[in-house]
Design an enzyme around this catalytic site. Structure first.
Site, mmCIF file in Angstrom:
data_model
loop_
_atom_site.group_PDB
_atom_site.id
_atom_site.type_symbol
_atom_site.label_atom_id
_atom_site.label_comp_id
_atom_site.label_asym_id
_atom_site.label_seq_id
_atom_site.Cartn_x
_atom_site.Cartn_y
_atom_site.Cartn_z
ATOM 1 N N ARG A 106 -3.795 -38.135 -28.403
ATOM 2 C CA ARG A 106 -4.762 -37.337 -27.638
ATOM 3 C C ARG A 106 -5.385 -36.295 -28.561
ATOM 4 N NH1 ARG A 106 -1.887 -34.417 -22.899
ATOM 5 N NH2 ARG A 106 -1.665 -36.594 -22.285
ATOM 6 N N HIS A 151 1.070 -35.098 -27.790
ATOM 7 C CA HIS A 151 0.243 -36.304 -27.929
ATOM 8 C C HIS A 151 -0.676 -36.202 -29.154
ATOM 9 C CE1 HIS A 151 0.874 -38.738 -24.237
ATOM 10 N NE2 HIS A 151 1.199 -37.580 -23.677
ATOM 11 N N GLU A 240 8.637 -35.555 -16.902
ATOM 12 C CA GLU A 240 7.646 -36.611 -16.677
ATOM 13 C C GLU A 240 8.271 -37.964 -16.994
ATOM 14 O OE1 GLU A 240 4.344 -35.610 -19.198
ATOM 15 O OE2 GLU A 240 3.772 -33.860 -18.005
#
Length: 268
Positions: A106, A151, A240
């Site tokens: 990301r 990320h 998560e």
């Protein structure tokens, strides 16, 4: 020569000189976009069987719009992380499952986009699906949004399991009615993944991997995913169920900002 003629000739000479200087001036080159270091690869070049659904190239995410820096739906990872996913995929295929990735590398510009969105308290278009029980003023305090993301270092991936044969996943239609991400699977947005108890990017404590309220098949699916990846060096983020980081990271202290696009890893 009249005074008027002299003035006109002087103006013409000045204009010609200005054009000559302009023509001789170098044209400013467009700043080239950064590319990924050679240690990064397109996951499909390592294992084309892993299903890819890059959510941030679409409007089906907690912001409701494509995210800055996501040019193409390509999963970019460091080579060791991609190879470990290939090994995990081979194991899961024998059990009748496939991995499906939602997000991989990301860019920092995407994280910055998240931060701007989180500070805009008037924009709550996707609240009913992604954070129905969380006040938007608490997204930073509760850890759902941060100014840096693992990320961006290239070894973190968000993923799930799909039972084979994989059914097609229908596209999200912007403006469609939203259902809570923790609703029963047949009530929330239809995803072709197995039931993990919540949808992806669900800002809720039910997304905690080992939340005791998640039992039965939902818990079993989470344990299959976590167990398979943990044996290969991936560490799960406890908050998560979908978030895993391959260790050791090649770039533990570097937050990259090249765009998510095939050209970023062309030739790798």
């Amino acid at each position: 020569m009249t005074g008027t003629a002299r003035i006109l000739r002087a103006l013409a000479a000045a204009g010609a000189a200005l054009l000559a200087v302009t023509a001789a001036a170098p044209v400013a080159a467009a700043r080239p976009e950064p590319k990924a270091p050679p240690e990064f690869v397109d996951l499909r070049s390592v294992d084309p069987t892993i299903i890819t659904e890059m959510r941030y190239t679409t409007a089906h995410n907690f912001m409701g719009e494509p995210v800055d820096g996501y040019r193409q739906p390509v999963c970019i990872l460091t080579r060791p992380a991609a190879r470990a996913l290939r090994t995990a995929q081979r194991s899961l295929l024998r059990q009748g499952y496939s991995l499906k990735v939602y997000d991989c590398y990301r860019p920092q510009r995407a994280v910055d986009h998240f931060v701007r969105w989180a500070k805009d308290l008037d924009d709550q278009a996707m609240k009913d699906e992604f954070y129905p029980m969380v006040d938007k003023t608490r997204l930073f305090e509760d850890g759902y949004i941060a100014e840096k993301s693992g990320h961006s270092r290239g070894s973190t991936v968000d993923l799930t399991l799909v039972k084979l044969p994989a059914l097609p996943a229908r596209p999200y239609e912007p403006g469609e009615e939203l259902a809570p991400c923790f609703a029963p699977k047949d009530e929330r947005f239809p995803d072709n993944s197995v039931d993990m108890g919540t949808g992806y990017d669900c800002f809720d404590t039910l997304s905690h991997t080992d939340d005791p309220r998640v039992q039965g098949a939902q818990r079993a699916h989470r344990q299959i995913l976590k167990g398979t990846l943990s044996r290969l060096g991936f560490v799960n983020l406890a908050e998560e169920w979908w978030h895993f980081t391959y260790k050791p990271e090649l770039f533990p202290d570097t937050y990259f900002d090249f765009p998510v696009a095939r050209r970023s890893v062309a030739g790798h």
